[in-house]
Design a protein around this motif. Structure first.
Motif, short mmCIF file in Angstrom:
data_model
loop_
_atom_site.label_atom_id
_atom_site.label_comp_id
_atom_site.label_asym_id
_atom_site.label_seq_id
_atom_site.Cartn_x
_atom_site.Cartn_y
_atom_site.Cartn_z
N MET A 1 0.84 -1.20 0.00
CA MET A 1 0.00 0.00 0.00
C MET A 1 0.88 1.26 0.00
SD MET A 1 -3.11 1.17 0.05
CE MET A 1 -4.09 2.59 0.56
N ALA A 2 1.93 1.22 0.86
CA ALA A 2 2.81 2.39 0.95
C ALA A 2 3.54 2.62 -0.36
CB ALA A 2 3.80 2.21 2.10
N LEU A 3 4.00 1.48 -0.98
CA LEU A 3 4.70 1.61 -2.25
C LEU A 3 3.81 2.20 -3.32
CD1 LEU A 3 7.18 1.10 -3.98
CD2 LEU A 3 6.35 -1.23 -4.39
N SER A 4 2.55 1.72 -3.42
CA SER A 4 1.62 2.24 -4.42
C SER A 4 1.31 3.70 -4.17
CB SER A 4 0.34 1.40 -4.42
OG SER A 4 0.61 0.07 -4.82
N SER A 5 1.15 4.07 -2.90
CA SER A 5 0.88 5.47 -2.57
C SER A 5 2.05 6.36 -2.96
CB SER A 5 0.59 5.61 -1.07
OG SER A 5 -0.60 4.92 -0.73
N ASN A 6 3.27 5.86 -2.76
CA ASN A 6 4.45 6.63 -3.16
C ASN A 6 4.49 6.81 -4.67
OD1 ASN A 6 5.30 6.86 -0.52
ND2 ASN A 6 6.62 5.04 -0.61
N VAL A 7 4.11 5.75 -5.40
CA VAL A 7 4.07 5.84 -6.85
C VAL A 7 3.06 6.89 -7.29
CG1 VAL A 7 3.50 4.62 -8.97
CG2 VAL A 7 4.88 3.49 -7.23
N ILE A 8 1.86 6.86 -6.68
CA ILE A 8 0.81 7.83 -7.02
C ILE A 8 1.29 9.24 -6.69
CG2 ILE A 8 -1.54 8.58 -6.52
CD1 ILE A 8 -2.23 5.67 -5.95
N GLY A 9 1.96 9.41 -5.54
CA GLY A 9 2.47 10.72 -5.18
C GLY A 9 3.49 11.23 -6.19
N ALA A 10 4.39 10.34 -6.62
CA ALA A 10 5.40 10.73 -7.61
C ALA A 10 4.74 11.09 -8.93
CB ALA A 10 6.39 9.58 -7.81
N ILE A 11 3.72 10.35 -9.32
CA ILE A 11 3.01 10.62 -10.56
C ILE A 11 2.34 11.99 -10.50
CG2 ILE A 11 0.98 9.94 -11.90
CD1 ILE A 11 1.79 7.03 -11.33
N ASN A 12 1.74 12.30 -9.38
CA ASN A 12 1.08 13.60 -9.25
C ASN A 12 2.07 14.75 -9.21
OD1 ASN A 12 -1.97 13.31 -8.87
ND2 ASN A 12 -1.20 11.73 -7.52
N PHE A 13 3.27 14.47 -8.70
CA PHE A 13 4.30 15.49 -8.74
C PHE A 13 4.70 15.79 -10.19
CE2 PHE A 13 8.83 16.74 -8.70
CZ PHE A 13 8.73 17.89 -7.93
N VAL A 14 4.81 14.73 -10.99
CA VAL A 14 5.11 14.91 -12.42
C VAL A 14 3.97 15.67 -13.10
CG1 VAL A 14 5.51 13.72 -14.61
CG2 VAL A 14 6.54 12.85 -12.51
N ALA A 15 2.71 15.34 -12.71
CA ALA A 15 1.56 16.05 -13.29
C ALA A 15 1.61 17.54 -12.96
CB ALA A 15 0.26 15.43 -12.79
N MET A 16 2.05 17.87 -11.76
CA MET A 16 2.20 19.28 -11.40
C MET A 16 3.24 19.96 -12.29
SD MET A 16 1.87 19.61 -7.24
CE MET A 16 3.00 18.30 -6.82
N LEU A 17 4.33 19.25 -12.56
CA LEU A 17 5.35 19.80 -13.45
C LEU A 17 4.82 19.99 -14.87
CD1 LEU A 17 8.53 17.80 -12.33
CD2 LEU A 17 7.84 20.11 -11.64
N LEU A 18 3.96 19.05 -15.31
CA LEU A 18 3.42 19.13 -16.66
C LEU A 18 2.44 20.30 -16.83
CD1 LEU A 18 2.85 15.37 -17.52
CD2 LEU A 18 4.55 16.91 -18.50
N SER A 19 1.91 20.81 -15.73
CA SER A 19 1.02 21.97 -15.84
C SER A 19 1.81 23.24 -16.20
CB SER A 19 0.27 22.19 -14.52
OG SER A 19 1.15 22.61 -13.49
N ILE A 20 3.12 23.22 -15.92
CA ILE A 20 3.94 24.41 -16.17
C ILE A 20 4.01 24.77 -17.65
CG2 ILE A 20 6.27 25.36 -15.97
CD1 ILE A 20 6.59 23.79 -13.37
#
Length: 269
Positions: A1-20
């Motif tokens: 669960m923790a690993l999947s949550s970390n993956v989702i968090g990393a993905i959303n961080f990339v999504a934030m960068l893609l909004s730039i």
């Protein structure tokens, strides 16, 4: 669960960068003189980029704090925004698919006709109310004055690669047969009947050809070039967002599966 949550968090961080790049494309359009006068595309692009940034931030928080309802809301909202971005990319491509310049004898620059462009773009400039505002904005810029500073001789000007907006607004159509004095001052037309714009030309530096259909066409040609560049940025960002969204969905599904398996092992099912 923790690993999947970390993956989702990393993905959303990339999504934030893609909004730039989306926000950046909107700001770039807003800074261009022609787009700042027309005010059509820049704000939808900027707003969409900000919404993607906010939703990605919410997903990052949901993944970091492991808040299931926030992650579900993120997945739904991001899907909607991806669909909106895809619609915007297709829309920009469709309205800019038509319209190209025409070569004139002994001229390096191109000239433009209003009928060559899509009906949607033409409607943005054809009403007198809209064009009066745009014309006033364009005439307040120094785009035509720059030509006088850059080109003194007729042949130098005829060999110049000027922008579509300058070609349409700062000089009369070539087929009118005006004689060059300087880039924004022309005399003795040979064929005023060749085009209605021939009668619209005025050597008053505040009027020039701002009332001409060629000026409207030049503006649309400029918009087409800039919108196409922005559309490439949006398309690349869209593909990247779709990829990370699919990875995020898989990670969220794995997280739910791991959670159910953990509950089953603990005897809670």
């Amino acid at each position: 669960m923790a690993l999947s949550s970390n993956v989702i968090g990393a993905i959303n961080f990339v999504a934030m960068l893609l909004s730039i790049p989306i926000i950046g494309a909107g700001i770039w359009l807003a800074m261009e003189p022609d787009n700042s006068c027309v005010k059509i595309l820049q704000w939808p692009v900027i707003i969409l980029g900000i919404l993607i940034l906010i939703v990605a931030l919410a997903g990052f928080v949901g993944a970091f704090w492991r808040i299931p309802w926030l992650l579900i809301s993120y997945l739904i909202a991001m899907l909607i925004l991806i669909i909106l971005l895809a619609c915007l990319v297709v829309f920009i491509y469709m309205v800019t698919a038509r319209g190209s310049g025409h070569l004139e004898p002994s001229r390096a620059y191109l000239e433009y006709h209003l009928d060559d462009f899509s009906g949607w773009l033409r409607r943005r400039v054809q009403s007198s109310y809209k064009w009066d505002r745009i014309r006033g904005c364009l005439s307040s810029t120094n785009m035509c004055a720059e030509l006088n500073q850059s080109y003194r001789m007729a042949q130098d000007f005829f060999n110049a690669h000027i922008s579509p907006l300058q070609s349409g607004c700062c000089k009369p159509p070539t087929q009118c047969g005006y004689t060059f004095v300087n880039p924004t001052y022309w005399i003795s037309p040979i064929n005023n009947a060749a085009d209605m714009d021939c009668l619209q030309w005025n050597n008053d530096q505040n009027q020039l050809c701002y009332n001409c259909d060629s000026c409207k066409a030049g503006l649309l040609a400029n918009l087409k070039e800039e919108w196409r560049r922005a559309d490439i940025i949006l398309l690349i960002t869209l593909v990247a967002l779709i990829c990370i969204y699919l990875v995020g969905c898989c990670a969220f599904r794995n997280a739910k599966t791991e959670d159910l398996f953990r509950r089953y092992k603990q005897g809670y099912t």
